[in-house]
Design an enzyme around this catalytic site. Structure first.
Site, mmCIF file in Angstrom:
data_model
loop_
_atom_site.group_PDB
_atom_site.id
_atom_site.type_symbol
_atom_site.label_atom_id
_atom_site.label_comp_id
_atom_site.label_asym_id
_atom_site.label_seq_id
_atom_site.Cartn_x
_atom_site.Cartn_y
_atom_site.Cartn_z
ATOM 1 N N SER A 62 0.826 -1.210 0.000
ATOM 2 C CA SER A 62 0.000 0.000 0.000
ATOM 3 C C SER A 62 0.855 1.253 0.000
ATOM 4 O O SER A 62 1.974 1.277 0.516
ATOM 5 C CB SER A 62 -0.951 -0.029 1.188
ATOM 6 O OG SER A 62 -0.274 -0.425 2.346
ATOM 7 N N ALA A 121 -8.078 17.285 10.541
ATOM 8 C CA ALA A 121 -8.896 18.509 10.570
ATOM 9 C C ALA A 121 -10.317 18.234 11.055
ATOM 10 O O ALA A 121 -11.162 19.110 11.054
ATOM 11 C CB ALA A 121 -8.925 19.151 9.185
ATOM 12 N N GLY A 122 -10.572 16.988 11.433
ATOM 13 C CA GLY A 122 -11.904 16.659 11.955
ATOM 14 C C GLY A 122 -12.950 16.509 10.863
ATOM 15 O O GLY A 122 -14.139 16.668 11.118
ATOM 16 N N SER A 125 -11.398 11.946 7.640
ATOM 17 C CA SER A 125 -10.611 11.269 6.607
ATOM 18 C C SER A 125 -10.462 9.783 6.949
ATOM 19 O O SER A 125 -10.459 8.931 6.063
ATOM 20 C CB SER A 125 -9.248 11.931 6.439
ATOM 21 O OG SER A 125 -8.546 11.912 7.656
ATOM 22 N N SER A 126 -10.357 9.437 8.233
ATOM 23 C CA SER A 126 -10.166 8.022 8.568
ATOM 24 C C SER A 126 -11.431 7.216 8.287
ATOM 25 O O SER A 126 -11.342 6.108 7.750
ATOM 26 C CB SER A 126 -9.679 7.850 10.006
ATOM 27 O OG SER A 126 -10.508 8.542 10.883
ATOM 28 N N ASP A 170 -19.840 9.238 11.241
ATOM 29 C CA ASP A 170 -18.922 9.557 10.137
ATOM 30 C C ASP A 170 -18.981 8.503 9.034
ATOM 31 O O ASP A 170 -18.993 8.816 7.843
ATOM 32 C CB ASP A 170 -17.483 9.665 10.649
ATOM 33 C CG ASP A 170 -17.342 10.701 11.744
ATOM 34 O OD1 ASP A 170 -18.282 11.504 11.921
ATOM 35 O OD2 ASP A 170 -16.308 10.713 12.414
ATOM 36 N N TYR A 220 -11.406 11.834 23.647
ATOM 37 C CA TYR A 220 -12.665 11.330 23.090
ATOM 38 C C TYR A 220 -13.132 10.123 23.901
ATOM 39 O O TYR A 220 -14.278 10.048 24.362
ATOM 40 C CB TYR A 220 -12.452 10.942 21.625
ATOM 41 C CG TYR A 220 -13.712 10.550 20.899
ATOM 42 C CD1 TYR A 220 -14.444 11.494 20.185
ATOM 43 C CD2 TYR A 220 -14.185 9.244 20.939
ATOM 44 C CE1 TYR A 220 -15.605 11.145 19.523
ATOM 45 C CE2 TYR A 220 -15.345 8.880 20.283
ATOM 46 C CZ TYR A 220 -16.050 9.830 19.574
ATOM 47 O OH TYR A 220 -17.206 9.474 18.922
HETATM 48 C C1 GLA Z 1 -15.869 11.937 15.760
HETATM 49 C C2 GLA Z 1 -16.508 10.549 15.805
HETATM 50 C C3 GLA Z 1 -18.015 10.627 15.618
HETATM 51 C C4 GLA Z 1 -18.654 11.652 16.542
HETATM 52 C C5 GLA Z 1 -17.877 12.972 16.495
HETATM 53 C C6 GLA Z 1 -18.369 13.953 17.535
HETATM 54 O O1 GLA Z 1 -15.970 12.474 14.487
HETATM 55 O O2 GLA Z 1 -15.957 9.724 14.820
HETATM 56 O O3 GLA Z 1 -18.587 9.352 15.792
HETATM 57 O O4 GLA Z 1 -18.771 11.158 17.833
HETATM 58 O O5 GLA Z 1 -16.490 12.795 16.692
HETATM 59 O O6 GLA Z 1 -19.662 14.314 17.275
#
Ligand code: GLA
Length: 386
Positions: A62, A121-122, A125-126, A170, A220
């Site tokens: 990869s 960056a939230g 992407s993962s 996500d 988290y």
């Molecule tokens: C990350 C997690 C989601 C969610 C958000 C917060 O993106 O992957 O499942 O909990 O944080 O809302």
């Protein structure tokens, strides 16, 4: 991006097939998914692209443009090691398939990844990488997995093998997103409804603090644990059959206020309030009540900052600045927190002016520049027209 092109990595490009899955914004409903509450995400015009083919080498080869370097893993694949870097997501998906559908008898694979979802960056992407890889394997090996099943498998990969106890939002949106729509999801029942986004003269933009949310994973998981503690308190005081915090309203929470530790109390109140805000947001968007949309964004930010305590000075500066600027409907930090992006709803005409001013102000305080990403709402991988 600095990495090599696919034809510079592999000896030839015969037989590769291509897939792509989008990142997401979440309009409102943060940290509610793993509490069985409501969320309102939308897929965006940034993707993880994956090219894949079978090789006869009995190994996984990869390469990612973002993190140059060819990774070669001989079969049978061993557990995930820290030196695996981004390849942990591929391994996690393969291990999940092994566990869930006894998928093990697969030939070697060549995988090439590229894309434009900024990492850290939230913007998920993962999740997009897990999803795109699952879709690719589903196609390549005719596994006959349903789209929503794949969302749960991708979440399981992240929970059980990567070790982040994320919710389902996500992965779900990266699969089920629809052009110009957000999805209102009730996570308890997994029922969902598309909410058309008629934004008129407004546009959602992301302002990236350029603070990678690296702290986020451990914090988290802490927040998740605090929510579980909160649930236990409510089960003891109220009803042993309660399954999630989202089943309890503010009145009951306040009635038992002194039974919670002060942090857990704040988390529990935040979840109840945020669930209400999601419902109010759906109503406001459907009716075009943009003033209310803005207020809900700001109050979500306040909840995340003061009650859930997942914001950071960089996010707060941007939101505070936007609050006093002309042409701003509303803004809030978005995603897991501790960095990443602010989501803002702005009047289209004012975007450049507002961003220029924020950039300077931000640079004076933090000696770096934020990035601006205008957002277009797109389809998830299962919803693409082709
Ligand atoms: C990350 C997690 C989601 C969610 C958000 C917060 O993106 O992957 O499942 O909990 O944080 O809302």
């Amino acid at each position: 991006m600095s990495g090599k092109k696919i034809n510079e990595v592999f000896e030839n490009t015969d037989g590769f097939i291509n897939f792509s899955a989008p990142g997401r914004i979440n309009i409102i409903g943060e940290h509610t998914d793993y509490n069985n509450g409501y969320v309102l995400p939308a897929a965006i015009n940034r993707n993880i692209n994956l090219a894949i083919r079978k090789n006869n080498l009995n190994s996984l080869r990869s390469y990612s443009q973002e993190f140059p370097g060819v990774h070669i893993h001989k079969y049978p694949l061993k557990e995930i090691y820290s030196k695996d870097g981004w390849v942990k997501y591929l391994k996690a998906v393969l291990f999940t398939l092994q566990k869930e559908i006894n998928f093990r008898d697969f030939p070697g694979l060549d995988v090439y990844v590229s894309g434009d979802i900024p990492v850290g960056a939230g913007l998920s992407s993962s999740a997009a990488l897990e999803v795109v890889f699952l879709f690719a394997l589903n196609k390549l090996f005719n596994l006959q997995l349903e789209p929503i099943k794949m969302a749960f498998l991708a979440q399981e990969a992240e929970n059980d093998f990567v070790g982040v106890k994320c919710g389902i939002m996500d992965q779900f949106i990266s699969i089920m997103g629809k052009e110009n729509n957000a999805i209102f999801i009730d996570i308890r029942t997994m029922s969902y409804q598309y909410i058309p986004l008629n934004l008129k003269d407004y546009i959602f933009v992301l302002i990236d603090t350029s603070v990678s949310h690296s702290l986020a994973n451990s914090e988290y998981n802490n927040r998740r644990q605090e929510c579980e503690e909160g649930l236990k308190v409510l089960q003891n005081c109220l009803d042993p059959h309660l399954k999630s915090l989202s089943e309890v309203g503010l009145k009951d929470i306040n009635h038992f206020k002194d039974r919670f530790s002060s942090n857990v109390y704040k988390r529990v109140v935040y979840i109840a309030e945020e669930n209400l805000r999601v419902q109010q947001m759906v109503n406001a968007l459907e009716k075009g009540l943009f003033r209310q949309v803005g207020q809900l964004l700001y109050s979500s930010h306040n909840g995340l900052k003061y009650l859930y305590e997942v914001s950071c000075p960089e996010l707060d500066l941007i939101v505070d600045y936007l609050k006093t600027s002309e042409g701003v409907v509303g803004a809030r930090m978005m995603g897991g927190g501790f960095g990443g992006c602010v989501l803002a709803l702005l009047t289209k005409n004012n975007v450049d002016k507002i961003f220029t001013l924020i950039k300077e102000k931000y640079n004076i305080v933090f000696q770096k520049y934020p990035q601006l990403y205008p957002v277009t709402i797109t389809s998830g991988i299962a919803m693409k027209k082709n």
